[in-house]
Motif scaffolding. Sequence first.
Motif, PDB file in Angstrom:
ATOM      1  N   GLY A 252      -6.344  -5.622   2.224  1.00  0.00           N
ATOM      2  CA  GLY A 252      -6.174  -5.720   0.777  1.00  0.00           C
ATOM      3  C   GLY A 252      -7.234  -5.030  -0.040  1.00  0.00           C
ATOM      4  O   GLY A 252      -7.196  -5.075  -1.274  1.00  0.00           O
TER       5      GLY A 252
ATOM      6  N   VAL B 163       2.131  -8.610  -2.560  1.00  0.00           N
ATOM      7  CA  VAL B 163       1.668  -7.236  -2.762  1.00  0.00           C
ATOM      8  C   VAL B 163       1.940  -6.416  -1.513  1.00  0.00           C
ATOM      9  O   VAL B 163       1.506  -6.780  -0.413  1.00  0.00           O
TER      10      VAL B 163
ATOM     11  N   VAL C  36      -1.109 -10.310   0.350  1.00  0.00           N
ATOM     12  CA  VAL C  36      -1.086  -8.861   0.519  1.00  0.00           C
ATOM     13  C   VAL C  36      -0.627  -8.559   1.941  1.00  0.00           C
ATOM     14  O   VAL C  36      -1.142  -9.142   2.902  1.00  0.00           O
TER      15      VAL C  36
END
Length: 267
Positions: free
Chosen positions: A37, A26, A56
């Motif tokens: 995150g 991500v 993330v």
Amino acid sequence: MTHAGPAVPTAVFGPQTAVGAPHALVLAPVTPRWDEGAFFTPVIRTLADAGLRVTVVDTLSVWDEEVDSMTAFVARWRALLPAFGRVDLLCGNALGGAVAQALLPDCAPDTAALLVSGPARTDPLLEERLTQIADLAASGRPGAALALLGRRVLPHSAPGTDAGGPAAEGHPSAVADTDADAAASRRLAAGMRLLCGIDVSAAVRAHPGPLLQIVGSHSQLVTRRHTAAAPHHSVHVAPGAGMRPHSEQPTEVAALIGAYLWEKGLR
């Protein structure tokens, strides 16, 4: 959980040691500081609950003053991408979504993509709004920039979303300590300006793997007209949502993502 990833701040969620667990990478949006995150909490929870290992990354962490274009910025991420190993699901929100789409040609053909308000291209109105935020940050007023950004991410029908630049300073945001933060100013200004003038539509349409883009019907920034998709891709417009449909409509978006993961064999 947070740790030092390959040259970037990284947070990892889900079954980190599970053998064969699909891996989701991500890329974060523009934030004044790395938030580990938090921006994507509803989506991260959905992915982790489905059995994915979720990494993330702080997208802006690879930026410095030598980066003068999105092309140069993406090149830095392209060089880092192999260090994350196999990526089964490439995700991105806002700036992170734009970078993720630009990286699709560097991913395996079957890599799935999940984008939330991630533009494939910009237009004059979007660039004007991004530049207003960037100019406030560059003038040493990150608090005002965050306040204006806070109004712009709301649905356009929400109260108080018609404010211009200077009026945004009255927005009730907790930014007092940020106003003196030069690093926050640089991040906000750089991140907004990197998005201006982008067009990665060709890379998106050429991606043979599955792709789901989610945008809000009432977004003041990224809308459906800023997306690109091939016939086998999907663009979902969340009714009444702004730039953060995953936070405004978490149940509906979680169900949509869950169905996408099931259909694509990622859960």
